[in-house]
Motif scaffolding. Structure first.
Motif: not given
Length: 141
Positions: A76-87
């Motif tokens: 992912l490029p710099e400045g990307s924010k998010g969530t990784l959901h391990l389901f």
């Protein structure tokens, strides 16, 4: 034994079986919904479709699984924010959510060695330049 006793005995056996089935069903505690807010997510599903379309339009593979290292590689490029959901579909108690904040453009790695072996769905949701994206991968650890 006459007919009347046989009929009564059959009805008593049927009632006993039905009552024991109800008791067994009520005592089960490992029934898990996919999510607790199922109806709210169903209403907002068009937004999810838009996120998937945005992710599919990308030129890069934003997330890949390395089975040798048992890790997720995020591109992912710099400045990307998010969530990784391990389901974990078979047991919601094992689910995990990890916040992602990309500070440099190098490949970022999320270690999955601590997860229980088996089937997992990895759901990545992130925001990049005010645009939302969603990817999902099915993996076996």
């Amino acid at each position: 034994m006459n007919w009347g006793s046989g009929i009564v005995l059959t009805l008593v056996a049927f009632a006993t079986i039905m009552i024991s089935m109800v008791v067994i069903c009520v005592k089960q505690d490992d029934i898990h919904l996919v999510t607790q807010d199922y109806y709210e997510q169903e209403i907002k599903y068009q937004e999810q479709i838009d996120r998937m379309i945005n992710a599919n339009a990308l030129d890069i593979e934003a997330m890949e699984y390395d089975s040798q290292l048992k890790s997720i590689l995020l591109h992912l490029p710099e400045g990307s924010k998010g969530t990784l959901h391990l389901f974990r579909p078979s047991d919601a108690r094992l689910d995990q959510k990890i916040n992602i904040d990309i500070l440099n453009s190098n490949t970022n790695t999320v270690d999955l060695k601590s997860l229980k072996e088996g089937y997992w769905r990895v759901k990545l949701t992130w925001i990049e330049d005010e645009k939302e994206f969603y990817l999902e991968k099915k993996i076996n650890i």
